[in-house]
Design an enzyme around this catalytic site. Structure first.
Site, PDB file in Angstrom:
ATOM      1  N   GLY A 243       0.878  -1.168   0.000  1.00 22.53           N
ATOM      2  CA  GLY A 243       0.000   0.000   0.000  1.00 22.53           C
ATOM      3  C   GLY A 243       0.913   1.215   0.000  1.00 22.53           C
ATOM      4  O   GLY A 243       1.751   1.350   0.883  1.00 22.53           O
ATOM      5  N   ILE A 470       1.555  -2.914   6.064  1.00 26.25           N
ATOM      6  CA  ILE A 470       1.326  -2.864   4.618  1.00 26.25           C
ATOM      7  C   ILE A 470       2.520  -3.449   3.854  1.00 26.25           C
ATOM      8  O   ILE A 470       2.781  -3.086   2.717  1.00 26.25           O
ATOM      9  CB  ILE A 470       0.990  -1.425   4.177  1.00 26.25           C
ATOM     10  CG1 ILE A 470       2.087  -0.433   4.604  1.00 26.25           C
ATOM     11  CG2 ILE A 470      -0.344  -0.997   4.771  1.00 26.25           C
ATOM     12  CD1 ILE A 470       1.840   1.005   4.103  1.00 26.25           C
ATOM     13  N   GLY A 471       3.211  -4.356   4.535  1.00 30.36           N
ATOM     14  CA  GLY A 471       4.396  -4.969   3.948  1.00 30.36           C
ATOM     15  C   GLY A 471       5.669  -4.351   4.501  1.00 30.36           C
ATOM     16  O   GLY A 471       6.781  -4.760   4.163  1.00 30.36           O
ATOM     17  N   THR A 472       5.478  -3.377   5.376  1.00 33.61           N
ATOM     18  CA  THR A 472       6.592  -2.604   5.890  1.00 33.61           C
ATOM     19  C   THR A 472       7.299  -3.279   7.062  1.00 33.61           C
ATOM     20  O   THR A 472       8.433  -2.943   7.363  1.00 33.61           O
ATOM     21  CB  THR A 472       6.064  -1.246   6.373  1.00 33.61           C
ATOM     22  OG1 THR A 472       4.874  -1.498   7.133  1.00 33.61           O
ATOM     23  CG2 THR A 472       5.705  -0.352   5.213  1.00 33.61           C
ATOM     24  N   THR A 637      14.467  -4.710   8.131  1.00 37.30           N
ATOM     25  CA  THR A 637      13.237  -4.193   7.499  1.00 37.30           C
ATOM     26  C   THR A 637      13.453  -2.754   7.035  1.00 37.30           C
ATOM     27  O   THR A 637      12.902  -2.342   6.012  1.00 37.30           O
ATOM     28  CB  THR A 637      12.027  -4.268   8.449  1.00 37.30           C
ATOM     29  OG1 THR A 637      12.338  -3.579   9.650  1.00 37.30           O
ATOM     30  CG2 THR A 637      11.656  -5.705   8.759  1.00 37.30           C
ATOM     31  N   GLN A 641      12.998  -1.506   3.192  1.00 40.02           N
ATOM     32  CA  GLN A 641      12.096  -0.426   2.769  1.00 40.02           C
ATOM     33  C   GLN A 641      12.821   0.602   1.929  1.00 40.02           C
ATOM     34  O   GLN A 641      12.296   1.102   0.940  1.00 40.02           O
ATOM     35  CB  GLN A 641      11.561   0.306   3.999  1.00 40.02           C
ATOM     36  CG  GLN A 641      10.487  -0.427   4.688  1.00 40.02           C
ATOM     37  CD  GLN A 641       9.404   0.546   5.084  1.00 40.02           C
ATOM     38  OE1 GLN A 641       8.731   1.092   4.218  1.00 40.02           O
ATOM     39  NE2 GLN A 641       9.254   0.782   6.346  1.00 40.02           N
ATOM     40  N   GLY A 705       9.879   8.149  10.441  1.00 40.51           N
ATOM     41  CA  GLY A 705       9.370   7.210   9.440  1.00 40.51           C
ATOM     42  C   GLY A 705      10.337   7.007   8.293  1.00 40.51           C
ATOM     43  O   GLY A 705      11.148   7.877   7.972  1.00 40.51           O
ATOM     44  N   GLY A 707       9.113   5.042   5.322  1.00 41.79           N
ATOM     45  CA  GLY A 707       8.387   4.473   4.188  1.00 41.79           C
ATOM     46  C   GLY A 707       8.630   5.199   2.885  1.00 41.79           C
ATOM     47  O   GLY A 707       8.660   4.587   1.821  1.00 41.79           O
ATOM     48  N   GLU A 708       8.780   6.508   2.922  1.00 42.59           N
ATOM     49  CA  GLU A 708       8.723   7.257   1.669  1.00 42.59           C
ATOM     50  C   GLU A 708      10.042   7.896   1.243  1.00 42.59           C
ATOM     51  O   GLU A 708      10.232   8.185   0.066  1.00 42.59           O
ATOM     52  CB  GLU A 708       7.639   8.338   1.766  1.00 42.59           C
ATOM     53  CG  GLU A 708       6.513   7.876   2.655  1.00 42.59           C
ATOM     54  CD  GLU A 708       5.115   8.252   2.271  1.00 42.59           C
ATOM     55  OE1 GLU A 708       4.850   8.525   1.097  1.00 42.59           O
ATOM     56  OE2 GLU A 708       4.276   8.248   3.182  1.00 42.59           O
TER      57      GLU A 708
END
Ligand code: MOS
Length: 747
Positions: A243, A470-472, A637, A641, A705, A707-708
């Site tokens: 996601g 979400i797979g993270t 992890t 990512q 964070g 993720g991005e």
């Protein structure tokens, strides 16, 4: 010694994913895989025009086809509160297509749903629905509609325009100017698992098994849309197959599946197919950005101007906040940033990994490379010359910024010193070799989250929060946070998530889950640890009976008093005697730190490209990046990512492009054969390291964070490397070989 932090802590360790074996053995249940008795199958029918009215929707043949149970359209859909707009509040509540009228606003808008006893019957019957339209002239020409661009009211609480200092004064004192225009294409989300929902009614109660980044957002949005109390809706989402922003919102198909299930009084499954991912579930909008920079001869920036134009739909404003990055990246006394929306007859765009930053960073970081060349300065030296200790527009200092260390680390590992600054000067055999670099950045977000922790009779712990994985790696890193706070090995903790019956947590978007949920898990587990110690002190059967709680430590699942080695027992032994399970809940919320501090992560990205001088084929054999993301919770992890983000950055730079048919607004390459994404052979070596400075001003775990941020910086670094290899500047993404071969060198 407690195990809160430091050596001995499980935090940071490269623990394998706790859900890894479930995933590899097929035991992980995704939304479309829940087996319900009497389940029937829904398939959406989408519009084939971009704008107009449905004058006739003939469903007779579909209704008479084998196995068909229902064809839902605007002719028979129930009237919803406020025409289906009652929940409008992004990210979760969007302007949806729920068959409340006959209007078509974009190509591939849902216009009907066919439900049948089997998936095959539903697919076959969906092809028989015959829609006739009265088309109207659609807004499809971005360049033409740009003349009517307008400012959005706000961009998630920030003003669309921001100015500081005096840009004109900055321009007067500049010795060198760069003024360049960049474009990025529409892109569409393609997680391996597409959107999927199963809706199941039990009287007035609705359960949704949904592929979502935000269980409680979906719950609230669906309840409001249907006019129900929120606690009559439960959303379940234990596993999500990727996601990246699209699953942060409850799109039309979620509510449509609930509407169909209610009409049929049977559970309904609706899976959005691959082609349907290109329209009704958002995506990255097209952008045009103009960046103008000025500097003195020594490289000191005197002004920055960053203007963004991006498309939105004709029924909802959604802004790609690209220019925000120029408000904070460099120390610059004068700046002006603007955002303008261009209405088109497309689906509403949405969050797509590093929304705003990924596109904005590309424009700014390429413009910086162009400025470095104009000044005959090394691109890294130019960035160090303008290193920011504060956010330029607000003047707030950064909570924790170690970008210099990232630059130095990544430059060293990459071998930046070997770069000959002249374009076309480096070769390997026939191939032109280029080295390029850029800065990566993404803001640190955090929201209120709740968690619960309980000690089970067998001495294990169950820790819960209604967040998402979400797979993270949320299952894994929250297990580590809990184990650390409880003083037990991670194997004694089971972490549960993905259900609105659990304590509430925010959207797994904006890279905020770990930083939001982590502190709540930590607080609940610390509270529970104190309860366990107090229980031991009370329990007449415990060797610790009567002890002052402050003297008790918990280490590796054992309660002990350091200076009285005989007084110890395992938590498991204590739990076995407990009359009822001990349980603690906690809520953790951000304080006012963002009022005085700028909260951001940073990174440095170095890219090597090889370009075939005759054919223009571009390869990326090597990317080296170093990140300042606070304290990594799990090295494995976290690295995974960031590597994934970097691969997406390459994809953004070289491949992805949703191509719209200018006549009818339909994305023509709506499949993974023609919407290009990298395969393994496209990806070379990716070297990711962390500088590891905990950011305790941001949250008690010191984490930000991740993720991005990985996608940011990469498109610019690839562009800058291509320029270094070839002397050609490509300002329009994706950078395909045809553009390279037809481009005239500006220098
Ligand atoms: Mo991310 S675009 O906030 O899921």
């Amino acid at each position: 010694m407690t195990t809160d932090t430091g050596t001995g802590s499980v935090i940071g360790r490269p623990l394998d994913r706790t859900d890894g074996s479930l995933k590899t053995t097929g035991g992980a249940r995704y939304a479309a895989e829940f087996r319900l008795a009497d389940l029937c199958h829904a398939v959406m029918v989408l519009s084939t025009i971009a704008r107009g009215r449905i004058v006739d929707l003939d469903s007779t043949r579909a209704e008479n086809a084998p196995g068909v149970l229902l064809v839902l359209s605007h002719r028979n859909a129930p009237t919803l509160p406020e025409h289906g707009r009652a929940a409008f509040k992004p990210p979760a509540g969007r302007a949806l297509s729920l068959f409340q009228d006959d209007e078509v606003h974009y190509n591939r808008q849902p216009i009907a749903v066919v439900v049948a006893d089997t998936f095959e019957h539903a697919v076959a019957a969906a092809a028989l629905v015959d829609a006739r339209y009265a088309p109207e002239v659609a807004l499809l020409d971005f360049e033409r509609e740009r003349a009517s661009a307008y400012a959005p009211k706000e961009i998630y609480g920030k003003p669309p325009d921001a100015c500081w200092g005096d840009v004109d004064a900055g321009a007067r004192v500049a010795d060198v100017h760069v003024d360049a225009t960049f474009t990025t294409p529409m892109q569409n989300h393609n997680p391996l698992e597409p959107h999927a929902t199963i809706a199941d009614w039990d009287g007035e109660h609705l359960t949704l098994y949904d592929a979502t980044q935000y269980v409680s957002g979906v719950r609230d949005a669906v309840a409001k849309t249907l006019g129900m109390p929120a606690d009559s809706v439960r959303v379940v989402s234990p596993f999500v197959g990727g996601g990246f922003g699209c699953k942060g919102s409850a799109w039309s198909h979620v509510v449509l599946s609930a509407m169909c299930a209610r009409k049929l009084a049977r559970p309904v499954k609706l899976v959005v197919d691959r082609q349907q991912m290109f329209g009704p579930v958002g995506g990255r909008p097209r952008t045009l950005q103009r960046v103008a920079l000025g500097a003195r001869k020594d490289g000191t920036l005197t002004y920055v101007r960053h203007e963004l134009f991006a498309n939105t739909s004709d029924f909802e404003d959604w802004t790609e906040a690209s220019a925000v990055v120029s408000r904070m990246m460099y120390a610059c006394p004068n700046g002006a940033t603007t955002h303008r929306l261009v209405k088109l007859n497309t689906g509403t765009p949405t969050f797509q990994r590093a929304p705003g930053e990924a596109t904005g960073n590309f424009a700014l970081e390429v413009a910086m490379d162009e400025l470095a060349i104009a000044l005959a300065l090394d691109p890294l030296a130019l960035r160090l010359r303008n290193y920011a200790e504060r956010e330029a527009d607000t003047g707030k200092p950064f909570s924790s910024k170690h970008l210099r260390e990232c630059y130095a680390r990544a430059a060293e590992r990459f071998g930046w010193a070997r770069r000959n600054p002249s374009p076309r000067s480096m070769r390997d055999g026939r191939d032109l070799v280029g080295f390029g670099m850029a800065t990566a950045s993404y803001p640190a977000h955090r929201m209120t989250a709740q968690a619960r922790a309980a000690l089970m009779p067998d001495g294990t712990f169950v820790v819960q929060s209604g967040t998402q994985d979400i797979g993270t790696g949320t299952y894994t890193v929250m297990t580590q946070v809990a184990a650390d706070a409880l003083g037990v090995p991670p194997a004694r903790v089971r972490f549960e998530l993905g259900d609105t019956n659990l304590p509430r947590a925010p959207v797994s978007g904006g890279s905020m889950s770990a930083a939001s949920v982590g502190p709540a898990v930590q607080a609940a587990c610390r509270k529970l640890r104190q309860m366990v110690i107090a229980q031991a002190a009370r329990d007449s059967a415990s060797p610790l009976q009567g002890v002052t709680p402050g003297r008790v430590s918990v280490d590796d699942g054992v309660l002990l008093i350091r200076d009285e080695p005989s007084r110890r027992e395992t938590i498991a032994a204590l739990a076995g005697r407990a009359e009822r399970p001990l349980e603690a809940t906690a809520e953790a919320a951000p304080g006012k730190e963002n009022e005085r501090l700028a909260l951001h992560s940073f990174g440095a990205v170095f890219v090597e490209v090889r370009v075939d001088p005759d054919l223009g084929v571009i390869r990326v054999p090597r990317i080296v990046a170093a990140y300042d993301i606070g304290r990594p919770l799990n090295e494995k992890t976290a690295r995974s990512q960031l590597q994934g983000g970097i691969v997406w950055g390459m994809s953004f730079a070289l491949l992805e492009d949703s191509l719209m048919d200018a006549r009818n607004g339909r994305i023509v390459n709506a499949n993974l054969a023609e919407y290009h994404v990298p395969v393994n052979a496209d990806v070379g070596t990716i070297d990711v390291t962390f500088v590891d400075h905990p950011d305790y001003a941001f949250n008690p775990l010191g984490i930000r964070g991740i993720g991005e941020i990985g996608i940011t910086g990469v498109p610019a670094a690839v562009c800058n490397a291509i320029h270094h290899a070839t002397g050609r500047r490509l300002r329009d993404l994706p950078m395909t070989l045809d553009k390279l071969l037809s481009n005239t060198p500006p220098y």
